[in-house]
Motif scaffolding. Structure first.
Motif, PDB file in Angstrom:
ATOM      1  N   ILE A   1      74.795  33.215  48.120  1.00  0.00           N
ATOM      2  CA  ILE A   1      73.934  32.264  47.425  1.00  0.00           C
ATOM      3  C   ILE A   1      74.510  30.866  47.614  1.00  0.00           C
ATOM      4  O   ILE A   1      75.722  30.696  47.753  1.00  0.00           O
ATOM      5  N   PRO A   2      73.663  29.827  47.646  1.00  0.00           N
ATOM      6  CA  PRO A   2      74.163  28.475  47.898  1.00  0.00           C
ATOM      7  C   PRO A   2      75.084  27.960  46.805  1.00  0.00           C
ATOM      8  O   PRO A   2      76.084  27.307  47.079  1.00  0.00           O
ATOM      9  N   VAL A   3      74.740  28.239  45.538  1.00  0.00           N
ATOM     10  CA  VAL A   3      75.542  27.783  44.403  1.00  0.00           C
ATOM     11  C   VAL A   3      75.508  28.858  43.329  1.00  0.00           C
ATOM     12  O   VAL A   3      74.528  29.580  43.188  1.00  0.00           O
ATOM     13  N   GLY A   4      76.593  28.961  42.571  1.00  0.00           N
ATOM     14  CA  GLY A   4      76.620  29.955  41.507  1.00  0.00           C
ATOM     15  C   GLY A   4      78.034  30.260  41.079  1.00  0.00           C
ATOM     16  O   GLY A   4      78.984  29.579  41.452  1.00  0.00           O
ATOM     17  N   LYS A   5      78.199  31.349  40.303  1.00  0.00           N
ATOM     18  CA  LYS A   5      79.530  31.696  39.813  1.00  0.00           C
ATOM     19  C   LYS A   5      80.314  32.539  40.808  1.00  0.00           C
ATOM     20  O   LYS A   5      81.530  32.693  40.661  1.00  0.00           O
TER      21      LYS A   5
END
Length: 673
Positions: A105-109
């Motif tokens: 995913i491009p951004v996240g945890k």
């Protein structure tokens, strides 16, 4: 979003088919998690046993590590003008499948996400030939199910009044509910602690709902992949330890929550499960229950910190001109973002033309294709680009709804990075559809989104990863007029609201205060809790778009600001070290080889042990921002130390009342090339 690995499947699930179960006439269906620790049992026998019920129901129960977590709970859909789907239905078929995939995913945890589950699709039918299917997925961190009403000759138009879905805890569980005053809600309130037996019949509970089943485990009820459907809430059921689903009603058709043509697929009803509450924070289950990304090239979706003019009351004491929504003030904040190395500047309400009755008249529909005369938008865009800062713009949702076609195209030409859309305060079927429509339209114009005045996340950001964060939480803004976003609230949010996804909580207050000295004020507001507590929020609270909320001058000459400058906003890995809702939490997050650790406590001073066993091999250096010895009286006081550590080290973190601790751990300089 690029899929990097698909494991060999044990059945034909990904090709769109299921393997036929060996015994479709068995009394019940067991769906086990891959590790075998969670068991979902689906049955169409009499609920509570034949002696207690005259007719059969579709119901489920859940076991965790051999213990009962959820007792028999009824399933079904109440339709308008005809009998409910569920009661009296019998199983006619079932198919099973297994799935194991890792995607990015491009951004996240976490930068990579594993989607690993066992699943069953069970078909049911009643005496009149009406059909209903239930799909179940069992993960190592929970279970989920959803209804499917297939296209069928005698049920073409589906009008759902409500769901019969219940959630019956095996014991008198301790709950942490967010009780809202109606379906048109911004989810902005404190969480409580109640036993399920003490929930009042008229209370409306928003999701996620965290629960502890004593001696068994923790479970959080929420939902995922809400599409062409209404948002779900909970109310007390007639059973002693049970809750029942309540759908947000349509605003145009009384008595109806969902109106659609068959086939209809409901959102996933999600039970996140773990032996400790921190395990739920680590879960990506809500994300996994959504379809893959529809954005082929997400390279323009970038996390980052943002300067922000609204929270501080547009304060700019070093300016010679009057601060406010004007070109000079916005340039002042752009300068601050540039000098601090922040990627973004968020220009809040007031930049677009509108017939407002006053500065706080946010509901006035603004023409977001036209700029207020006090703001030279072309000059601001030019200036920001020169300073290597990208602009976000705020808008009321009604303005987006009216001008979206023109505005999004214009914003793309301007080079705007994203739009913060506010005040929806609904999750009925129409508004849920609106969110998805906006996400798709924004993606076409390379615009990221931050939904404010929003319902809880449902994993939409997997399908539309440009939706990088949202509010749906009582955040730092409430300190401008109250003392409600306290350290107790902060230690509760990671275990409750944050389970659903990122939250734009807007940390960064440097006017830190204890309870005795706190004063709510609109201009230059104060933060409630210590400075070290505030720094730790940048690790504890997940949001790929993270505000730095105070005014620029408040950070000048403050060494503590160095932590905010360099802490990331998107991560590769997350570990919850310890914690308990309403009391304390310690979270570690990894970015590359660096680890960041944030600890916060409620109004109780406490000491926690932080084992650094998550570190890689070799020597590290820990840069530690602690509560100073007198931080209980002088909340802005911190102590900064450096310490050589490795994965065998255990740090002792001491926090005063309302305190915290923030740590940056990186490979020792001598180890770096």
């Amino acid at each position: 979003m690029r899929r990097i690995l698909v494991y060999p499947l044990l059945s034909a699930f990904l090709s769109g088919s299921f393997a036929l179960a060996q015994n479709p006439d068995a009394a019940g269906i067991e769906v086990k998690s891959p590790d075998g620790q969670i068991v979902f049992l689906l049955s169409d026998g009499p609920t509570g046993g034949a002696a207690k019920a005259a007719t059969a129901d579709i119901h489920y129960s859940v076991q965790f590590r051999g213990k009962q977590l959820m007792n028999e709970s009824v399933l079904g859909l109440k339709l308008q003008g005809q009998p409910a789907l569920g009661p009296g239905m019998h199983r006619v078929n079932e198919r099973t499948s297994q799935h194991d995939e890792t995607y990015t995913i491009p951004v996240g945890k976490t930068s990579e996400v594993r989607d690993h589950y066992n699943s069953t699709l069970a078909d049911f039918e009643d005496a009149s030939g009406r059909k209903l299917s239930l799909e179940i997925r069992a993960y190592d961190d929970g279970v989920a199910f959803r209804y499917i009403v297939p296209a069928q000759p005698n049920l073409k138009d589906v009008r759902i009044e409500r769901e019969l879905t219940e959630f019956t805890f095996a014991k008198d569980a301790s709950l942490y509910p967010l009780i809202v005053d109606g379906f048109q809600s911004s989810y902005e309130d404190e969480y409580q602690m109640r036993h399920v037996s003490g929930i009042h019949q008229d209370w409306l509970i928003a999701l996620p709902l965290l629960a502890e089943i004593p001696g068994t485990g923790w479970v959080a009820v929420t939902e995922a992949d809400i599409e062409h459907y209404a948002g779900m809430y909970l109310r007390k059921a007639n059973t002693r330890f049970g809750l029942r689903a309540e759908l947000s009603p349509r605003i145009d058709v009384p008595g109806i929550a969902v109106e659609a043509d068959a086939p209809v697929t409901t959102p996933w009803r999600v039970l996140m499960i773990g032996d400790e509450p921190g395990r739920l924070i680590e879960s990506n289950m809500v994300l996994n229950l959504n379809p893959p990304s529809k954005i082929a090239d997400p390279s323009w979706i970038r996390a980052g910190k943002s300067a922000w003019d609204w929270w501080s009351g547009e304060a700019a004491p070093s300016m010679s001109t009057m601060p406010g929504m004007n070109t000079a003030t916005m340039k002042h904040y752009i300068d601050f973002a540039s000098q601090s190395g922040f990627r973004y500047m968020l220009i809040d309400a007031g930049w677009a033309q509108a017939n407002r009755k006053g500065p706080d008249d946010y509901a006035a529909v603004a023409d977001i294709t036209k700029v207020d005369p006090n703001v030279d938008m072309p000059e601001l865009l030019r200036y920001a680009k020169e300073k290597h800062v990208a602009i976000w713009l705020w808008s009321h949702w009604t303005s987006v709804d009216k001008y979206m076609g023109q505005a999004f195209s214009l914003f793309e030409k301007w080079g705007v990075a994203g739009v913060k859309i506010d005040f929806m305060d609904r999750d009925d079927q129409q508004m849920v559809a609106w969110y998805r429509h906006v996400a798709e339209q924004a993606a076409e114009h390379h615009l990221m989104l931050d939904f404010h005045g929003a319902f809880k996340p449902d994993g939409l950001r997997r399908t539309w990863p440009n939706v990088i964060t949202r509010e749906g939480v009582m955040g730092k803004e409430y300190l401008k007029w109250s003392a409600r976003t306290s350290p107790v609230h902060n230690t509760t949010l990671p275990f409750t609201r944050m389970l659903a996804g990122p939250m734009d909580y807007t940390p960064g207050a440097f006017g830190n205060s204890n309870r005795e000295n706190f004063v709510a004020r609109n201009e230059m507001p104060m933060g409630l809790g210590t400075r070290a507590h505030e720094l730790a929020l940048y690790v504890v609270m997940e949001s790929p778009l993270q505000m730095v909320s105070d005014y620029p001058e408040h950070y000048e000459g403050q060494h503590d600001f160095e932590f905010i400058r360099q802490v990331p906003t998107t991560w590769d890995e997350v570990r919850v070290i310890a914690g308990w809702p309403m009391e304390n939490i310690t979270i570690a997050r990894r970015s590359g080889k660096d680890w960041y650790v944030g600890s916060i406590t409620n109004w109780d001073a406490r000491t926690v042990k932080v084992p650094l066993e998550f570190l890689g091999e070799g020597k590290y250096e820990a840069e530690i921002y602690s509560d100073a010895a007198d931080a209980g009286k002088h909340a802005t006081h911190t102590e900064f130390t450096k310490q050589a550590v490795d994965r065998a080290s255990v740090l002792e973190v001491k926090m005063v009342s309302g305190g915290g601790n923030a740590i940056w751990t990186h490979p020792a300089r001598a180890n770096q090339p």
